[in-house]
Design an enzyme around this catalytic site. Structure first.
Site, PDB file in Angstrom:
ATOM      1  N   GLU A  64       5.414 -11.713  -1.456  1.00 39.63           N
ATOM      2  CA  GLU A  64       5.171 -11.776  -2.895  1.00 39.63           C
ATOM      3  C   GLU A  64       4.535 -13.038  -3.505  1.00 39.63           C
ATOM      4  O   GLU A  64       3.502 -13.212  -3.733  1.00 39.63           O
ATOM      5  CB  GLU A  64       6.303 -11.444  -3.547  1.00 39.63           C
ATOM      6  N   SER A  81       5.018  -5.455 -11.058  1.00 40.46           N
ATOM      7  CA  SER A  81       5.366  -6.831 -11.347  1.00 40.46           C
ATOM      8  C   SER A  81       5.745  -6.540 -12.846  1.00 40.46           C
ATOM      9  O   SER A  81       6.999  -5.943 -12.996  1.00 40.46           O
ATOM     10  CB  SER A  81       3.980  -7.739 -11.689  1.00 40.46           C
ATOM     11  N   HIS A  89       1.816 -10.736  -3.803  1.00 46.40           N
ATOM     12  CA  HIS A  89       2.062 -10.032  -4.951  1.00 46.40           C
ATOM     13  C   HIS A  89       0.855  -9.233  -5.604  1.00 46.40           C
ATOM     14  O   HIS A  89      -0.199  -9.717  -5.741  1.00 46.40           O
ATOM     15  CB  HIS A  89       2.640 -11.174  -5.962  1.00 46.40           C
TER      16      HIS A  89
END
Length: 503
Positions: free
Chosen positions: A328, A208, A414
């Site tokens: 995600e 991320s 995610h």
């Protein structure tokens, strides 16, 4: 490894009668822990505390200490909002004095490859001290693992005209958290041999915002030569950063954002001294947004955005793993408020209609377009650019979903790959099955093999093809499989959209 460094490394596991490992650095001596063939040292300062007059200054060298420093417990996390259940945040306390790192190594380590983890959290949350990022299982595969803290939020990514007025024009500014990461890599270069690591074989990896950091370090002049491989997990790629002092349409500068914050804090005519006198916690509210507030092209640490640098072949020429998860941002819809939901606002009617057709209807568009705009297409684009420049490149898609997953995500959400990469499924907090452990074993093996050789393929692993002809390795519930990039038609339309809005 030099004879001196080898001698230091060999004393690590046998320096005390208690069995605790001791390592000698230029800063001083450390005592750590040893368990199951792996030694660990925590809360090692890699830079001076960025407090007082050093708030919003480039990191300075860590101070030396006398005697034997206890490195058996995690250090403070950097100042940040509440974790809200994110397992990527370590235990309290929280402090501005947080620039520390942690090291795991086999107890017989000698010139082993090094893996440096950069945590995510939108440049607002996270720490290298989370149990999720325990490096024991990776170190057991024959690498030295380093995790680190860096300044976050407005303490790490911030500027104000009053700060600019007092500093030397040549002093880098704005990207203090990224400067911390460079300082940590410099510490690794200078010290990791004492733990049995090879400073000539360093791989950086992150997820991320940590994946964004990896790509930013790949284009940062100050980081060049400090690492030799890179792994980007869900690291965006098409983001448009603020400038330090230049306002652009729809994109206020870092200094304008800083001025707005200061006014909200009651400092309409703020001085640098008044800003530095504010309690650290005051900078947490309102929380800065990663996509609009924490990404800065400052002109020195970062001179351009990632995608422009890759397109101009100015990125670090190192082997690269890059990839995304299959669902995600499954919970974000294109009509939602916020920067991510607005990503498709610039589409023409023709582009929108083409994407609706490619997705097979508005339901699939609404469920997937944000993830594909922010993650999937940018990852493919950076992989194409890096491979076309002749560098070893490996693309992946993570689609492992535990049977105990409570979310109606329709795929791997995610950050869900993190405990698989670190082989720390026990930190997830719900039952994980045999198929999850098989996936974790394979992912950790691929990642450490890549750190060792610059290629994730190794004996007994399904082949991961080098990126060409738009093929990737998909990690699924039935195991990894080389496949064509999924939804390529959708990604092609998105690529054309980006080509139009950011030529």
């Amino acid at each position: 490894m030099s004879i001196t460094s080898l001698a230091i490394a060999l004393t690590i596991a046998f320096s005390t009668g208690s069995g605790q490992p001791v390592v000698a650095l230029e800063q001083g001596r450390l005592t750590g822990r040893s368990a199951d063939g792996v030694i660990s040292f925590q809360a090692i300062p890699y830079a001076a505390p960025p407090t007082g007059a050093l708030r919003w200054r480039p990191p300075e060298p860590a101070r030396a200490w006398d005697g034997l420093r206890d490195a058996t417990a995690p250090g403070a996390i950097c100042v940040q909002p509440p974790a809200n259940g994110d397992p990527g945040v370590g235990p309290p306390p929280m402090s501005e004095d947080c620039l520390t790192l942690n090291v795991w190594a086999p107890d017989d380590a000698e010139a082993l490859p090094v893996m440096v983890w950069i945590h995510g959290g939108g440049y607002n949350n996270g720490s290298g001290t989370a149990e999720l990022y325990d490096g024991t299982r990776l170190a057991g595969r024959g690498v030295v693992v380093v995790t680190l803290n860096y300044r976050l939020g407005r303490l790490g990514f911030f500027d104000h005209p009053a700060l600019a007025a007092e500093r030397d024009p040549e002093e880098p500014a704005g990207n203090y958290g990224l400067m911390d990461q460079v300082a940590a890599l410099e510490w690794v270069r200078d010290n990791i041999a004492a733990f049995g690591g090879d400073p000539r074989r360093v791989t950086i990896f992150g997820e991320s915002a940590g994946g964004v950091a990896v790509t930013q370090l790949m284009i940062a002049p100050a980081a060049r030569g400090l690492f030799h491989g890179a792994i980007v997990q869900s690291g965006l790629g098409r983001q448009r950063s603020a400038r330090l002092a230049e306002d652009r349409p729809g994109r206020p500068s870092a200094q304008s954002l800083g001025t707005t914050f200061a006014r909200g804090a009651g400092l309409a005519e703020a001085t640098a001294g008044e800003l530095r006198a504010l309690p650290a916690e005051r900078f947490l509210s309102p929380m800065p947004a990663f996509y609009t507030d924490n990404l800065v092209v400052d002109g020195q640490v970062l001179t351009e955005d990632v995608v422009e640098a890759f397109a101009a072949r100015r990125q670090a020429p190192v082997p690269l793993i890059i990839g995304t998860n299959s669902a995600e941002f499954w919970w974000i819809r294109p009509a939602d408020a916020g920067a991510y939901g607005r990503t498709d606002d610039a589409m023409t009617d023709a582009e929108y209609d083409s994407l609706i057709g490619a997705y097979g209807g508005t339901a699939n568009y609404d469920a997937s377009v944000v993830s594909d705009l922010i993650f999937s297409e940018p990852a493919r684009h950076l992989a194409r650019l890096h491979a076309a420049d002749g560098h070893p490149t490996f693309l992946y898609r993570f689609d492992v979903v535990a049977a105990s997953n409570p979310e109606p995500s329709g795929g791997a959400t995610h950050a869900s790959e993190r405990p698989y990469v670190f082989d720390t499924l026990h930190t997830v907090g719900r039952p994980m099955g045999d198929r999850d452990q098989r996936a974790a074993t394979l992912m950790a093996d691929y990642w450490t093999t890549f750190a060792r050789t610059g290629d994730p393929n190794g004996t007994g692993q399904p082949e991961w093809p080098a990126f060409q002809n738009d093929r990737l390795l998909q990690f699924g519930n039935d195991g990894p499989e080389p496949v064509a990039v999924p939804d390529a038609g959708v990604l092609d339309i998105i690529e054309e959209f980006y080509r139009r809005v950011r030529p």
